[in-house]
Design an enzyme around this catalytic site. Structure first.
Site, PDB file in Angstrom:
ATOM      1  N   ASP A 450       0.881  -1.165   0.000  1.00 41.28           N
ATOM      2  CA  ASP A 450       0.000   0.000   0.000  1.00 41.28           C
ATOM      3  C   ASP A 450       0.919   1.215   0.000  1.00 41.28           C
ATOM      4  O   ASP A 450       1.685   1.416   0.960  1.00 41.28           O
ATOM      5  CB  ASP A 450      -0.867   0.023   1.262  1.00 41.28           C
ATOM      6  CG  ASP A 450      -2.010  -0.983   1.218  1.00 41.28           C
ATOM      7  OD1 ASP A 450      -2.073  -1.783   0.275  1.00 41.28           O
ATOM      8  OD2 ASP A 450      -2.835  -0.962   2.155  1.00 41.28           O
ATOM      9  N   HIS A 506       5.347  -6.870   0.389  1.00 34.96           N
ATOM     10  CA  HIS A 506       5.175  -8.206  -0.169  1.00 34.96           C
ATOM     11  C   HIS A 506       5.965  -8.337  -1.469  1.00 34.96           C
ATOM     12  O   HIS A 506       6.444  -7.352  -2.019  1.00 34.96           O
ATOM     13  CB  HIS A 506       3.693  -8.472  -0.415  1.00 34.96           C
ATOM     14  CG  HIS A 506       2.863  -8.514   0.838  1.00 34.96           C
ATOM     15  ND1 HIS A 506       2.093  -9.597   1.191  1.00 34.96           N
ATOM     16  CD2 HIS A 506       2.676  -7.604   1.830  1.00 34.96           C
ATOM     17  CE1 HIS A 506       1.470  -9.364   2.338  1.00 34.96           C
ATOM     18  NE2 HIS A 506       1.815  -8.146   2.739  1.00 34.96           N
ATOM     19  N   SER A 594       8.494   5.076   5.117  1.00 34.66           N
ATOM     20  CA  SER A 594       9.546   4.240   4.559  1.00 34.66           C
ATOM     21  C   SER A 594       9.289   4.021   3.080  1.00 34.66           C
ATOM     22  O   SER A 594       8.234   4.388   2.554  1.00 34.66           O
ATOM     23  CB  SER A 594       9.622   2.909   5.306  1.00 34.66           C
ATOM     24  OG  SER A 594       8.335   2.487   5.695  1.00 34.66           O
TER      25      SER A 594
END
Length: 645
Positions: A450, A506, A594
């Site tokens: 996301d 991921h 991040s």
């Protein structure tokens, strides 16, 4: 609602366009549509037939959306905003505190490949500088093609951070056929100079109209243009003939050079023809209040008067693209799901401090005098604090601050489950909350998190449109142990995670993890204010870990997890030698913003066009984990793939 065509008529259109061996132009299509209208009069068929006809055009139609009133669960003064694509409109503030009444409307352009989901947000207006978002709803305007009427409908307003209902809003919407849109505009133009009100223009009346357009070249050729318009040769110009003239002339020798309402220069466009532009600008409504426009996001539209003063004084401004100066005050991103602009939520004091540090030589000079070590110390201290039991009390305030951007219904556990702030920060989502695109196909890459995404075919594009640090290079990003010549000219994808995001990352591709390489460094912020600064080299100076993944469809892929200010640690859940599937969890960042950067070898991936187009505008795309990123260049060009989302 407009004029449809029968199945046989549609076939006639296709046969006539195909007989020449090439696709018809927009003008030819319009001529065919006018021909059908002349032959069949003003009769109307079903909306389904009309939909089929309109879907062959770039422009689907004009939606007239009316925001009527609302029923709220508590008393206040209210305003509502409507956002579609890159534009937002707002109503006036309602005087009724129980059940606000607006009766405001706006015409919205629906394009075949454009935004179709409108978001309606309701704000309480009891604050000087910042109105408070209370509820919202989303409606798919294209669905109104299948409805039989534009009657009033009731829609639930959802709490921004949950699925609870906070009230209801009453709306109506009707879709206007582009032919009707053109006719409506021409009627209004014609009425300006149709002095005898006979529905046609004599040469004298036509001459006055050309003068009103303000085009001197056209004014010198009035007789020639009049003869061209008078197709029937009866000495007058009818409404249909005037409409045809305006559209044909606008594509070859425009009569109207700029919009008399908004002042925009009118150019030939495949996406939005001049007739529809003028219709939207000339809109007089139906007696209801027309919503105020000129806003990019609902947050901008709902700002109070104190913010408007700051904009006037140039302390802040709304802009799409690179962030510098006052434009850095508001970070705008393009939400891929709804195709609309949204504003990232960030504290104003933090914005000002980042501008002071990262966009000036003086600020970066402090970095060389111990500020780097200070940032490292602060990040480590903050990381330890977020792991304490006392930090859990900050979770409700954090959720409230980002209530429009955190969906608690997707979180695997309820808030009381989290005993520390960091436990909530690295929260897991419920199974199925993030569907993986083309799960069965390893030749389709997905978004790794996301995030706010930027994608570039080459590092040169990246430097031109986004990263302004003078020392950025792929070699500097990956380090000598991982970097190869194939990566140097390869494709870069930047996934920027903001504090409110799901902070687990991921795998974007399936393959085998070859190695991990840790590269020590600083902890600059990864906010665009720093990335867009020419004084700072965020990605090549920050602490990072590079993972090299070997794949069958994309060659080798470098996956770079980059730390940032307030990021306590980067944790990986897989090890060297593991075979992984795209969509599998790879790891997570602890508290803070991040970034993940994926570097693909040259000519191994074709990034989806919408992502590249936004990136070329220096505009980040808000994506969800699992959305399609691109396809392997090994896939044949004629292969069928599902929709991007």
């Amino acid at each position: 609602m407009g004029h449809g065509t029968s199945k046989n008529e549609a076939l006639e259109l296709e046969e006539s366009s195909n007989s020449s061996g090439s696709m018809p132009s927009k003008v030819e299509k319009l001529r065919q549509r006018f021909h059908l209208r002349h032959r069949h009069g003003s009769g109307s068929n079903s909306k389904s037939n009309l939909s089929k006809q309109l879907l062959r055009e770039d422009i689907v139609g004009i939606a007239l959306l009316r925001v009527i009133r609302a029923e709220m669960k508590f008393k206040d003064k209210w305003l509502s905003c409507v956002s579609l694509g890159e534009q937002t409109f707002r109503t006036a503030i309602s005087d009724q505190t129980d059940n606000p009444v607006w009766n405001s409307e706006k015409k919205l352009l629906l394009e075949k490949k454009g935004a179709r989901v409108a978001r309606i947000s309701v704000f309480e207006t009891n604050r000087l500088s910042k109105n408070n978002l209370i509820g919202y709803c989303e409606i798919d305007l294209a669905e109104f093609f299948t409805q039989e009427s534009d009657s009033e409908m009731k829609v639930d307003l959802k709490d921004p951070s949950a699925t609870t209902v906070v009230g209801s809003i009453y709306l109506s919407c009707s879709i206007e056929d582009p032919i009707e849109t053109e006719k409506s505009l021409v009627r209004r133009i014609l009425s300006i100079v149709d002095y005898n009100e006979d529905g046609t223009l004599s040469f004298a009346e036509f001459s006055d109209l050309i003068d009103a357009f303000g085009n001197q070249l056209a004014a010198n050729k009035k007789e020639e243009i009049f003869k061209e318009a008078d197709v029937d040769g009866n000495g007058v110009v009818s409404m249909d003939e005037l409409a045809m003239l305006l559209v044909v002339q606008q594509e070859k020798d425009p009569l109207i050079n700029c919009c008399p309402v908004c002042g925009e220069i009118l150019k030939v466009s495949d996406r939005l023809n001049t007739v529809i532009h003028l219709t939207l600008c000339f809109d007089e409504g139906t007696g209801n209040q027309v919503m105020t426009g000129g806003f990019l996001t609902d947050k901008q539209a709902a700002n109070g008067w104190m913010f408007k003063v700051s904009e006037w004084a140039h302390f802040s401004s709304y802009e799409v693209g690179l962030r510098s100066g006052s434009g850095a005050s508001h970070i705008l991103v393009f939400e891929r799901r709804t195709k609309r602009l949204v504003e990232e939520i960030i504290d104003a004091k933090i914005i000002l401090s980042m501008r002071a540090i990262y966009q000036s030589k003086l600020g970066l000079g402090l970095m060389d005098k111990g500020a780097k070590e200070l940032l490292q110390s602060i990040s480590e201290k903050q990381g330890r604090k977020m792991d304490t039991v006392e930090s859990a009390k900050d979770i409700p305030n954090f959720v409230d601050m980002f209530k429009d951007q955190i969906n608690l219904s997707e979180v695997k556990y309820p808030l009381e489950h989290f005993k520390t702030f960091n436990a909530f920060f690295i929260r897991e989502l419920k199974p199925g909350a993030r569907p993986i695109a083309c799960m069965e196909r390893d030749d389709v890459a997905i978004c790794a998190a996301d995030s706010r995404l930027m994608a570039f075919k080459t590092s040169a594009d990246c430097l031109r449109f986004w990263i302004k640090g003078r020392k950025f290079s792929v070699q500097g990003l990956l380090g000598t142990e991982v970097c190869s010549s194939s990566f140097v000219d390869g494709t870069l994808v930047i996934f920027r995670l903001a504090p409110q995001d799901y902070h687990r990352f991921h795998f974007p591709v399936s393959g085998t993890i070859e190695k991990f390489v840790e590269i020590p460094g600083c902890l600059y912020t990864v906010n665009p204010i720093a990335v867009n600064s020419k004084y700072c080299n965020v990605f090549t100076e920050n602490k990072r870990v590079v993972a090299l993944i070997s794949t069958a469809d994309f060659g080798k892929v470098a996956f770079v997890a980059i730390g940032a200010t307030m990021v306590g640690s980067i944790t990986f859940s897989r090890k060297e030698g593991d075979y992984v599937k795209k969509g599998d969890e790879f790891g997570y960042f602890s508290f803070g913003g991040s970034t993940v950067i994926c570097v693909f070898e040259k000519d191994t991936i074709k990034i989806d066009d919408d992502l590249l187009e936004n990136s070329a505008r220096s505009l980040e795309t808000l994506v969800s984990l699992g959305m399609r990123l691109g396809i392997s260049t090994k896939i044949p060009a004629d292969s069928e793939l599902p929709d991007i989302q």
